[in-house]
Write a protein that holds these residues in place. Structure first.
Motif, PDB file in Angstrom:
ATOM      1  N   LYS A 146       0.812  -1.225   0.000  1.00  0.00           N
ATOM      2  CA  LYS A 146       0.000   0.000   0.000  1.00  0.00           C
ATOM      3  C   LYS A 146       0.843   1.272   0.000  1.00  0.00           C
ATOM      4  N   ASN A 184      -2.621   6.494  -3.457  1.00  0.00           N
ATOM      5  CA  ASN A 184      -3.836   5.676  -3.547  1.00  0.00           C
ATOM      6  C   ASN A 184      -3.625   4.256  -3.048  1.00  0.00           C
ATOM      7  N   ASN A 185      -2.498   4.050  -2.311  1.00  0.00           N
ATOM      8  CA  ASN A 185      -2.181   2.715  -1.762  1.00  0.00           C
ATOM      9  C   ASN A 185      -2.155   1.642  -2.845  1.00  0.00           C
ATOM     10  N   GLU A 186      -1.661   2.020  -4.046  1.00  0.00           N
ATOM     11  CA  GLU A 186      -1.755   1.109  -5.192  1.00  0.00           C
ATOM     12  C   GLU A 186      -0.517   0.258  -5.413  1.00  0.00           C
ATOM     13  N   ARG A 242       3.002   3.768 -12.091  1.00  0.00           N
ATOM     14  CA  ARG A 242       2.962   2.416 -12.676  1.00  0.00           C
ATOM     15  C   ARG A 242       4.228   1.644 -12.309  1.00  0.00           C
TER      16      ARG A 242
END
Length: 488
Positions: free
Chosen positions: A265, A269-271, A461
């Motif tokens: 996380k 956005n904790n992505e 990304r």
């Protein structure tokens, strides 16, 4: 007509009776961005010192702006209008951008500040280079890239005709590096000269049309045109290339890797989730500076986050986690402690009582000498070389035997000899069963020891590459031709 901004002619410079520069020559033209590649760091600090401060010479002459400003016949000790940019070191972090640029500079004599007027004067400088840094922002709140921009502007506004940039790309992202290049090219077109110092040729040839290669305080060759494309002769890098070549040809088994730890996380956005495998050397390359800062804050204990070891959430203060900071010889050596205490000090900054026992102390010293072949314990801390200090720091990690060691930009500000030794020390950690995670912005030489690379882009990304895929990675990477050849 070709105009020289700086000429150093046959300069010999001594410091405490030690010759730091001998018969040194260097020329910088008006509007030139000259790259300087020091194969070792010998004499580099002293070179910058005589350019900026006209320190007393043993022999030779220094000309700046078509005037002899220093010679062996006598020195005024005056300071030249030359700006040195080094990741914000010339800035006062508690002060605003406006104050740093206008007030804290040589020649500014205004006692009552008209901030509105100063902001108006500053605005065109920001606009012409396409930056929107707030004049009221405190320097400590700026990113590494923004600090570099402020240092450059401070020099431009102060009237510097020559700006020296030293290792500025080590902590800025790929997109910011492109912006910095455009700023340098813009001011170069206006007649400002730059000396761009980097320990990595791949970085220099992206910015400069000519690169001076410096070995043992001597310029041995200038690279430009086709020679700049080819790069330095491998005769300058013989041992370097051989060691790199051997390392990159080692295979890495992808299958059946056991998950040791996880970073979860990350990002706004904790992505971002990153998996760390047991026994590997993982490089996390962050072009997203906010994620880089987040990981470093986690490692320093300044932020709480989701870190898992063997599936269980733990904190970074856990003894099974080690953290080697950037420029470790400066940040992890304690001048007020003995050499032995520097070796055994804990991650919490405390000394364990068990090391007070003379028998245990003797066993630790004997093991260190066996491991490193170097008895440093009868020396004073000030006598230790940079490599001695690196061995001391890595010896501290080996003594603690963590499961995973995080390394922040380990190759930053290191010359070739130190990088050789760093590779060997990191290899020792891996042989001891310690997993390595290198946190980087600039890849530098991390690719050489990496088994796997996780690249996090500016957009957040994440891309993953194993050793046999390194040649496919985007960007101008160090030693990429070696990877390309190894896959043929």
């Amino acid at each position: 007509m070709v105009y020289e901004v700086l000429r150093i002619n046959e300069v010999t410079y001594k410091k405490e009776d030690v010759t730091m520069l001998k018969n040194f020559n260097l020329s910088v033209l008006k509007g030139e961005i000259l790259g300087l590649l020091p194969i070792d760091l010998y004499g580099l600090d002293e070179l910058i010192e005589i350019i900026q401060h006209n320190s007393k010479l043993f022999y030779g002459y220094v000309y700046y702006m078509d005037r002899c400003v220093n010679s062996w016949k006598g020195s005024t000790g005056s300071t030249n209008r030359v700006t040195v940019v080094q990741n914000g070191r010339s800035l006062i972090k508690e002060q605003s951008v406006l104050t740093n640029i206008f007030v804290l500079r040589q020649g500014f004599k205004q006692e009552i500040l008209d901030k509105k007027l100063l902001k108006k004067q500053l605005k065109p400088f920001f606009e012409e280079i396409g930056t929107d840094i707030s004049p009221d922002a405190l320097v400590e709140s700026l990113s590494a890239y923004e600090k570099v921009v402020v240092e450059i502007l401070k020099g431009i506004i102060a009237g510097s005709h020559l700006i020296i940039l030293r290792e500025v790309a080590s902590t800025i992202g790929e997109e910011e590096f492109k912006k910095l290049k455009r700023i340098l090219e813009y001011y170069s077109s206006k007649g400002i000269s730059f000396v761009y110092i980097s320990l990595h040729f791949e970085e220099l040839r992206q910015v400069c049309k000519k690169v001076a290669v410096m070995i043992s305080s001597t310029i041995v060759v200038y690279l430009e045109g086709d020679n700049l494309i080819k790069g330095p002769s491998k005769t300058l890098y013989t041992d370097y290339y051989e060691k790199v070549d051997k390392k990159v040809k080692k295979t890495y088994i992808k299958e059946n890797k056991k998950v040791l730890a996880e970073l979860k996380k990350l990002g706004k956005n904790n992505e971002i989730d990153i998996c760390i495998y047991e026994g590997e050397c993982l490089v996390i390359q962050n072009h997203n500076i906010s994620i880089y800062d987040e990981i470093i804050e986690l490692l320093k204990g300044e932020r709480k986050g989701n870190f898992y070891l063997y599936g269980k959430e733990i904190s970074f203060s856990d003894s099974r986690i080690a953290f080697i900071r950037s420029v470790a010889v400066q940040s992890m050596i304690f001048d007020d402690l003995s050499i032995f205490d520097n070796l055994v000090i804990g991650t919490n900054g405390e000394l364990e009582k068990r090391f007070w026992n003379q028998k245990i102390k003797r066993l630790v010293i004997e093991e260190y000498i066996r491991e490193f072949g170097n008895d440093i314990f009868n020396k004073e801390l000030l006598e230790l070389s940079a490599i001695d200090k690196l061995e001391l720091i890595y010896g501290r990690i080996m003594l603690r035997k963590p499961k995973v060691a995080f390394l922040e930009q380990p190759y930053r500000s290191t010359d070739l000899n130190s990088r050789y030794r760093l590779w060997e020390l990191q290899k020792k950690l891996l042989k001891k069963g310690i997993t390595l995670v290198i946190i980087a912005v600039n890849m530098a030489d991390a690719l050489t020891i990496a088994d796997r690379v996780v690249r996090i882009g500016v957009d957040g990304r994440m891309m993953e590459y194993y050793k046999d895929e390194f040649a496919k990675m985007p960007g101008d990477l160090p030693w990429i031709e070696v990877y390309e050849n190894s896959n043929k």
